[in-house]
Design a protein around this motif. Structure first.
Motif, mmCIF file in Angstrom:
data_model
loop_
_atom_site.group_PDB
_atom_site.id
_atom_site.type_symbol
_atom_site.label_atom_id
_atom_site.label_comp_id
_atom_site.label_asym_id
_atom_site.label_seq_id
_atom_site.Cartn_x
_atom_site.Cartn_y
_atom_site.Cartn_z
ATOM 1 N N PRO A 124 27.459 20.793 39.014
ATOM 2 C CA PRO A 124 27.566 22.308 39.914
ATOM 3 C C PRO A 124 27.707 23.582 38.519
ATOM 4 N N ILE A 125 27.667 22.975 37.495
ATOM 5 C CA ILE A 125 28.518 23.631 36.018
ATOM 6 C C ILE A 125 27.288 23.518 35.484
ATOM 7 N N GLU A 126 26.607 23.150 35.221
ATOM 8 C CA GLU A 126 25.376 22.460 34.861
ATOM 9 C C GLU A 126 24.250 22.944 35.457
ATOM 10 N N LYS A 127 24.582 23.138 36.314
ATOM 11 C CA LYS A 127 22.613 23.254 37.301
ATOM 12 C C LYS A 127 22.686 24.768 37.166
ATOM 13 N N LYS A 128 23.617 25.802 36.852
ATOM 14 C CA LYS A 128 23.655 26.996 36.932
ATOM 15 C C LYS A 128 23.585 27.874 35.095
ATOM 16 N N ALA A 129 22.637 28.775 36.253
ATOM 17 C CA ALA A 129 21.970 29.060 34.810
ATOM 18 C C ALA A 129 23.399 30.569 34.103
ATOM 19 N N TRP A 130 24.173 30.495 33.262
ATOM 20 C CA TRP A 130 25.710 31.327 32.943
ATOM 21 C C TRP A 130 24.780 31.989 31.694
ATOM 22 N N GLY A 131 25.078 32.885 32.168
ATOM 23 C CA GLY A 131 24.316 34.866 31.168
ATOM 24 C C GLY A 131 26.045 34.936 30.579
ATOM 25 N N TRP A 132 25.394 35.857 29.970
ATOM 26 C CA TRP A 132 26.616 36.514 28.973
ATOM 27 C C TRP A 132 27.317 37.383 29.412
ATOM 28 N N SER A 133 28.077 37.460 29.509
ATOM 29 C CA SER A 133 29.465 38.394 30.457
ATOM 30 C C SER A 133 29.670 39.741 29.208
ATOM 31 N N GLY A 134 28.888 40.813 29.549
ATOM 32 C CA GLY A 134 28.393 41.986 28.644
ATOM 33 C C GLY A 134 30.082 42.658 29.119
ATOM 34 N N LYS A 135 30.042 43.721 27.776
ATOM 35 C CA LYS A 135 31.127 44.545 28.180
ATOM 36 C C LYS A 135 30.640 45.687 29.094
ATOM 37 N N THR A 136 31.329 44.559 30.306
ATOM 38 C CA THR A 136 31.249 46.538 31.202
ATOM 39 C C THR A 136 32.128 47.224 31.731
ATOM 40 N N CYS A 137 31.798 48.104 32.508
ATOM 41 C CA CYS A 137 33.686 49.173 32.777
ATOM 42 C C CYS A 137 33.569 48.584 34.250
ATOM 43 N N VAL A 138 35.213 48.784 34.291
ATOM 44 C CA VAL A 138 35.935 48.184 34.839
ATOM 45 C C VAL A 138 36.607 49.315 35.557
ATOM 46 N N GLY A 139 37.164 49.620 36.733
ATOM 47 C CA GLY A 139 37.527 50.832 37.429
ATOM 48 C C GLY A 139 38.897 49.976 37.922
ATOM 49 N N LEU A 140 39.667 49.123 37.790
ATOM 50 C CA LEU A 140 41.292 48.930 38.242
ATOM 51 C C LEU A 140 42.319 49.494 37.022
ATOM 52 N N ASP A 141 43.127 49.755 37.603
ATOM 53 C CA ASP A 141 44.174 50.087 37.229
ATOM 54 C C ASP A 141 45.336 49.044 36.487
ATOM 55 N N PRO A 142 46.291 49.569 35.616
ATOM 56 C CA PRO A 142 47.385 48.342 35.840
ATOM 57 C C PRO A 142 47.909 48.025 37.155
ATOM 58 N N GLU A 143 48.119 48.333 37.877
ATOM 59 C CA GLU A 143 48.793 48.376 39.229
ATOM 60 C C GLU A 143 47.772 47.502 40.032
ATOM 61 N N ASP A 144 46.960 47.183 39.750
ATOM 62 C CA ASP A 144 45.704 45.868 41.025
ATOM 63 C C ASP A 144 45.970 44.452 40.505
ATOM 64 N N LEU A 145 47.195 44.489 38.732
ATOM 65 C CA LEU A 145 47.000 43.398 37.744
ATOM 66 C C LEU A 145 48.847 42.612 38.695
ATOM 67 N N ASN A 146 49.211 43.537 39.370
ATOM 68 C CA ASN A 146 50.769 43.272 39.547
ATOM 69 C C ASN A 146 50.984 41.460 40.398
ATOM 70 N N ASP A 147 49.546 40.909 41.113
ATOM 71 C CA ASP A 147 50.069 39.786 41.374
ATOM 72 C C ASP A 147 49.752 39.153 40.356
ATOM 73 N N TYR A 148 49.456 39.147 38.944
ATOM 74 C CA TYR A 148 49.304 38.377 37.944
ATOM 75 C C TYR A 148 50.458 38.736 36.576
ATOM 76 N N VAL A 149 50.900 40.476 36.846
ATOM 77 C CA VAL A 149 51.481 40.370 35.862
ATOM 78 C C VAL A 149 53.153 40.875 36.032
ATOM 79 N N PHE A 150 53.947 39.817 35.497
ATOM 80 C CA PHE A 150 55.689 40.011 36.221
ATOM 81 C C PHE A 150 56.084 40.852 34.750
ATOM 82 N N GLU A 151 57.252 41.934 34.756
ATOM 83 C CA GLU A 151 57.969 42.116 34.362
ATOM 84 C C GLU A 151 57.926 43.411 32.914
#
Lengths: 254, 441
Positions: B55-82
């Motif tokens: 399934p990985i091989e079949k897909k033509a994975w492309g370069w992930s460019g630097k994109t603007c991300v509209g996220l706030d630090p609070e959006d990451l609360n599920d993953y960040v502690f203290e």
């Protein structure tokens, strides 16, 4: 007197082997019944059938509890309706915390009764109070269920659970087995403290000595899957004196 | 277009960091050539027998460019502690995001930067270690080396203890075209240094079908102690392939807890080389595939010197049509006398469709060693379930309580308390009746 439990012509088998061969027993509210009998007579099978353990197949007869067909209920429904079996061999469940397990059990019952769940403080107060009855130390609450407990501690933990859950029908499945005299006294006192007109007890035991501590209203002798004799507490004393052979055929007496 | 042509084109178009640095450029080109030679692993390769990567091989994975991300630090609360009590470096779709990160004042002798920043600043500082701990053993690793541009670089000087833990948080977001991220982390602890690192892989919004292809290299010098953790919580449509490679020198200590909950397909290799006497490794792991998830842990502990010790505790909880693979190799090389190595792998199958392939693999080339291993596969004990039900818990709750207890044996081994609590809660979130259990524990 009002009937709590009525067992009629109960037949049950395990792995195709018939163990109970027509049990009839009525337990009214507030009564204590002792069921005695030799090994292999079906005592534990009766306890387990009442608690709803898998693998025990009822082939005939019925069990009416609080006016309902008990055999249709799942084990947890029976528990929430007030049936509590103290296990002959309480299982060790590593990693399941004794305290939160007991709280979950109590909350399941309260929810079933339409009552609000108990909060952490009230639960702690309740458990501490009940632990005194069985002379258990606080530290046991934060261990895994029965994990590393001695035989006596396991049985005391069963009685603690019973004291917290306040069942209507308590079934003590050979609770006295493997207990030294001190543990036996503690366990018996725990049961006696719970005696009330709203609560009934079925004590399954091989030996008479438990009945010195918890005095039954009725004594039944189970043999080969049937109750062969019933009487009051004097029957137990007679059994103690004469042995089971007295009631059984000569072959079994030998 | 063939796979080779595709990745060669992505390679020539990609805006990699440090394209003008000769040695880095040469290593990347060599890695791309390695990839072209090795390709993606196939089932013919014994190490990949149970994990098909088509399934990985079949897909033509492309370069992930630097994109603007509209996220706030609070959006990451599920993953960040203290956040207040730890250094947090956040990466989105492979790139460091300073505006989402928190770096407190670091003790003297500690450097914690993004790899891209370090390459731009002084790539030569990375050269002694980058690509030296982890060789390009397979196509995935070669791809990573060819394409990696960002990640975290942590360097702790001799005898310095980094008191606050470092959280590296890798977030994927939905992208219109399939992209892969080739995160590369490097942790260097000089003699007597100490640090705690948590790598968390997660996602925000929708369920991205991203492909994370990560490598972490760790150098644990003499007497240093590294506590390393991985929380793999990618989207259940994501592909996650990663390698952690560590070398441990004299009396050094490497301790890791890896927990996998996310991903459609996950493969993680953990390779620890105990290179000098007295080195120690602890590897804890827990994989919890459900639905149609596939999770594969390959661990390799290389006892290359005498008097080294290792302890490995891996558990699997497999539900639905989930599939797990555990391969735990312990190699005791010639001369590595007085080796002490324990390994245990226990698996709990919760459904008929769930499947586990477990293979403890001990290879011992001298006497005077103490090695043990054990693998078990079982189900919940019906008597335990009945015991809990006989006290009023319904069947689902009883099963969840027992499953949680089984999983917690690994979670409890995590040294970092806030992470431990997070993992417990995240595990309960995946269980039937978990909400009820959360109130109790």
């Amino acid at each position: 007197m009002e009937k709590l439990l009525e067992i009629k012509n109960l037949h049950a088998q395990i792995d195709g082997k018939e163990i109970l061969k027509g049990i009839d027993l009525t337990v009214n509210y507030g009564e204590i019944h002792a069921i005695m009998g030799p090994n292999g007579s079906g005592k534990s099978t009766l306890s387990n059938v009442l608690a709803g353990r898998e693998g025990y197949e009822v082939t005939e007869g019925e069990v009416i509890y609080k006016g309902r067909n008990l055999l249709e209920l799942e084990p947890e429904e029976r528990a929430r309706e007030g049936i509590f079996m103290a296990f002959q061999y309480p299982v060790e469940i590593p990693g399941v915390n004794n305290s939160y397990f007991l709280k979950a059990a109590l909350n399941a019952k309260l929810k079933h009764e339409g009552k609000p769940e108990i909060d952490a403080m009230d639960f702690l107060t309740l458990v501490r109070d009940r632990m005194k009855i069985v002379e258990m130390d606080d530290k046991f609450m934060n261990r895994g269920v029965n994990e590393g407990f001695s035989g006596g501690e396991k049985k005391r933990n069963e009685i603690l659970q019973m004291a917290v859950l306040e069942p209507t029908l308590a079934i003590l499945d050979e609770t006295d087995s493997g207990l030294d005299i001190d543990a036996l006294r503690i366990v018996a006192e725990g049961v006696n403290k719970l005696r009330s007109p709203e609560r009934s007890v079925i004590m399954v035991t091989h030996y008479q000595r438990l009945l010195d501590y918890i005095v039954p209203d009725f004594v039944h002798v189970l043999s080969a899957g049937q109750i062969i004799k019933s009487g009051d507490k004097s029957l137990a004393l007679e059994l103690e004196e004469k042995g089971y052979g007295w009631l059984l055929g000569e072959d079994e007496a030998a | 277009m063939s796979t080779v042509e595709h990745y060669r084109r992505v390679f020539s178009d990609a805006e990699m960091v440090g394209k003008d640095i000769d040695w880095l450029k040469a290593e990347r080109e060599q890695a791309l050539a390695d990839f072209e030679e090795k390709g993606f692993p196939t089932a013919r390769n014994e190490d990949w027998k149970y994990t098909r990567v088509n399934p990985i091989e079949k897909k033509a994975w492309g370069w992930s460019g630097k994109t603007c991300v509209g996220l706030d630090p609070e959006d990451l609360n599920d993953y960040v502690f203290e956040r207040k009590n730890s250094h947090v470096l956040v990466f989105v779709n492979g790139w460091f995001q300073p505006q989402l990160s928190t770096r407190h004042t670091l003790p003297e002798g500690v450097k914690l930067v993004s790899l891209a920043a370090q390459i731009a600043d002084s790539a030569d500082e990375l050269r002694p270690h980058l690509g030296k701990v982890a060789e390009n053993r397979n196509g995935f690793m070669a791809l990573n080396t060819a394409f990696s541009s960002d990640g975290a670089y942590l360097h702790v000087a001799q005898d310095v203890a980094l008191d606050k833990p470092v959280q590296l948080v890798f977030i994927a977001t939905h992208q219109s075209d399939p992209v892969f991220t080739n995160t590369r982390n490097l942790v260097v602890l000089e003699r007597g240094a100490q640090a705690q690192v948590v790598e968390t892989y997660g996602y925000i919004g929708g369920e991205p079908e991203n492909f994370t292809n990560a490598i972490t290299e760790a150098v644990v010098a003499g007497g240093a102690r590294l506590y390393h953790n991985i929380a793999q919580r990618e989207s259940e449509k994501a592909y996650h392939v990663s390698t952690v490679a560590a070398t441990v020198a004299k009396d050094g200590h490497f301790e890791q807890s890896a927990i996998a909950m996310g991903g459609r397909l996950m493969r993680t290799d953990i390779n620890v080389a105990l290179n000098e006497p007295g080195a120690h490794a602890t590897l804890n792991g827990l994989y919890l595939p459900h639905k149609r998830q596939h999770m594969d842990y390959h661990t390799f502990i290389d006892h290359a010197a005498p008097h080294c010790t290792s302890e490995e505790v891996y558990r699997g909880v497999l539900d639905g049509a989930g599939r797990g693979v555990f391969n735990g190799k312990v190699l005791v090389r010639e001369g590595a006398v007085q080796t002490n190595a324990d390994q245990s792998n226990k698996n709990l199958l919760l459904s008929k469709q769930a499947e586990i392939d477990t293979k403890p693999q001990l290879e011992i080339f001298n006497d005077d060693v103490k090695c043990s291993h054990g693998a078990t596969i079982g189900q919940l004990d019906p008597l335990h379930v009945f015991y809990l039900r006989s006290r009023g818990l319904d069947e689902a709750q009883a099963r969840s309580m027992l499953t949680y207890a089984f999983a917690n044996e690994v979670v409890n081994r995590i040294k970092l308390e806030p992470l431990r609590d997070r993992m417990s809660m995240a595990i309960l979130d995946r269980m039937p009746g978990g909400e009820e259990l959360k109130k109790l524990v």
